[in-house]
Design an enzyme around this catalytic site. Structure first.
Site, mmCIF file in Angstrom:
data_model
loop_
_atom_site.group_PDB
_atom_site.id
_atom_site.type_symbol
_atom_site.label_atom_id
_atom_site.label_comp_id
_atom_site.label_asym_id
_atom_site.label_seq_id
_atom_site.Cartn_x
_atom_site.Cartn_y
_atom_site.Cartn_z
ATOM 1 N NE ARG A 61 -7.636 4.147 5.101
ATOM 2 C CZ ARG A 61 -6.872 5.059 5.702
ATOM 3 N NH1 ARG A 61 -7.053 5.302 6.996
ATOM 4 N NH2 ARG A 61 -5.944 5.694 5.039
ATOM 5 C CG ASP B 128 3.307 1.493 9.502
ATOM 6 O OD1 ASP B 128 3.541 1.749 8.308
ATOM 7 O OD2 ASP B 128 2.970 2.361 10.328
ATOM 8 C CB CYS C 130 -5.305 10.418 11.343
ATOM 9 S SG CYS C 130 -3.841 9.469 11.709
ATOM 10 C CE LYS D 82 -1.738 1.538 3.983
ATOM 11 N NZ LYS D 82 -1.387 2.942 4.313
ATOM 12 C CG ASN D 83 2.269 2.687 3.514
ATOM 13 O OD1 ASN D 83 1.117 3.039 3.217
ATOM 14 N ND2 ASN D 83 2.629 2.446 4.755
ATOM 15 N NE ARG E 227 0.060 10.317 9.980
ATOM 16 C CZ ARG E 227 -0.281 9.248 9.234
ATOM 17 N NH1 ARG E 227 -1.425 8.634 9.486
ATOM 18 N NH2 ARG E 227 0.484 8.822 8.272
#
Ligand code: EPZ
Length: 421
Positions: free
Chosen positions: A400, A308, A117, A22-23, A122
């Site tokens: 997500r 993460d 968030c 994803k990243n 952030r």
């Protein structure tokens, strides 16, 4: 809202594959805005955030053609809108990654300012300051970043990041690719996803060196062309499945992945008593039926232990032998999973940015709430070993970042199903 129902079912055992990262996919999708010609991407993960990115690019006028095997062709030759609206940016803060490419290619950008968030405030001040150093005029009005490049083109500059920032490095890297002159990014992030982005940009004709180190040099070029690029494997998804093997005392092999980008995580899994073996494109963790040993973890920018993976290791320590201290140094509010795990019978105390996790013999199933992407992953893996049934609510968070998580866990013997809300 969909929910997941999970019943603890003993050791996980089997093989599963890693999806595209994803990243890495998010910045690379945005980089297609830089190219005068079609960019075709393979190994794209099927995730909510990818869908949101495609919607954002489509609204700007990027032509999208879906190919087979999840490859997608993006052509930004006819972009009409340099605008990223609030309704999309609020769904996915990574939309900020269109700022650099739009400014560099079209000399203007209008991007909704991402809000805070669940895991932290952030800010994006370092993105803005870096682009200003490259000559951009930037103001923030009515919740939008309004940016222009005087003369229509950014200028090369030396940018020192006060804090190591992943998307900040990515935004400046993309902006510098089309700038006039040379840009040097210092104290840059070294994450593998940045290397993947740089390799894709180089295929488009960019001149970049030093990616993967803390000093990246980019010689700007007049134009970039189309290319084909496969998205790298998702190291966080890989790590999540290996932690699921560890805390269930099982054996899991993850294929279509890479061990060289997970060294810090694999070292901690070995410290926990896991038997790790690797091949060209696979990693296996075998606990041989043993209970994991608690480990101490401290998150920091790559190549150190990734933030993460922090929540997943808190879940592993929750059922491990002994006490482990987990220190979160990147985000100021990334322990939302702790109270939910304590609801399952874990024994975790919070001391500032440290979770002190004293392992318990067993967890018990309970209704729990997902609060962010990785917190939801920690609840799902913990439920794999909990006695009885766990109901995980708000799983839109997990969709997500994890492609078909329940199918993959079922392949490993997990008792998990999705129920419509
Ligand atoms: C990226 O977020 C990842 N997201 C995050 O993954 C990951 O947790 C994070 O990097 C750290 O590894 C994507 O790649 C899309 P940062 P990013 O800028 O770039 C501060 C997941 O679970 N900072 O490296 O937004 C910031 O507040 C997600 O997949 C500033 O102060 O993170 C933080 O404390 C969650 N000013 C620190 O730097 C800035 O302008 C690192 O954040 C930018 C950042």
């Amino acid at each position: 809202m969909d929910k997941l129902i999970i019943t603890g079912n003993g050791p996980l055992d089997g093989e599963v594959w890693a999806s595209g990262a994803k990243n890495s996919a998010l910045p690379i999708l945005c980089s297609s805005l830089l190219a005068q010609g079609p960019v075709t991407l393979g190994n794209l993960p099927h995730l909510q955030d990818i869908t949101t990115s495609l919607e954002l690019l489509g609204r700007m006028g990027v032509d999208l053609v879906m190919g087979d095997k999840m490859a997608i062709q993006l052509d930004a030759s006819h972009v009409t809108e340099c605008h990223a609206p609030y309704d999309l940016v609020k769904k996915m803060r990574a939309s900020i990654l269109v700022l650099g490419p739009l400014l560099a290619r079209f000399g203007k950008a209008d991007v909704s300012l991402p809000g805070g968030c669940a895991i932290g405030s952030r800010p994006v001040d370092l993105h803005i300051r870096g682009l200003q150093a490259m000559g951009a005029d930037i103001s923030v009005e009515n919740g939008y970043i309004r940016a222009t490049a005087p003369g229509g083109r950014l200028k090369g500059a030396t940018v020192f990041f006060d804090v190591v920032t992943v998307t900040g490095t990515e935004n400046l890297l993309m902006a510098a690719a089309l700038a006039e002159g040379t840009t040097v990014l210092e104290n840059a992030a070294k994450e593998p996803e940045i290397v993947d982005l740089a390799e894709c940009l180089i295929k488009m004709g960019a001149r970049i060196r030093g990616h993967g180190t803390d000093t990246i040099t980019i010689e700007g070029v007049e134009r970039l062309h189309g290319c084909y690029h496969d998205i790298m494997p998702d190291r966080i998804e890989t790590g999540t499945f290996l932690v699921a093997a560890a805390l269930t005392r099982g054996r899991v092999r993850v294929r279509r992945t890479r061990a060289d980008i997970l060294e810090a995580v694999l070292a901690k899994l070995e410290e926990a008593g896991g038997h790790v073996t690797t091949g060209d494109d696979w990693i296996e963790l075998d606990m041989k039926g043993h209970r994991p040993k608690a480990v101490n973890v401290r998150t920091a920018p790559y190549p150190a232990f990734p933030t993460d993976m922090q929540a997943q290791f808190v879940a592993m320590n929750a059922v491990a032998e002994g006490t482990g201290r987990v220190v979160e140094t990147i985000f100021e509010n990334r322990f939302m999973h702790v109270q939910e795990l304590n609801r399952m019978g874990a024994n975790i105390a919070l001391e500032g940015n440290t979770a002190v996790v004293t392992g318990v013999e067993k967890l018990s199933g309970a209704p729990v709430m997902a609060t962010d992407l990785r917190a939801s992953a920690s609840l799902v893996v913990a439920a794999m070993i909990a006695e009885g049934e766990t109901l995980v609510d708000r799983i839109y968070h997990i969709d997500r970042g994890y492609e078909c998580i329940e199918e993959k866990l079922q392949l490993l013997g997990g008792k998990i199903r999705r129920v419509p809300g």
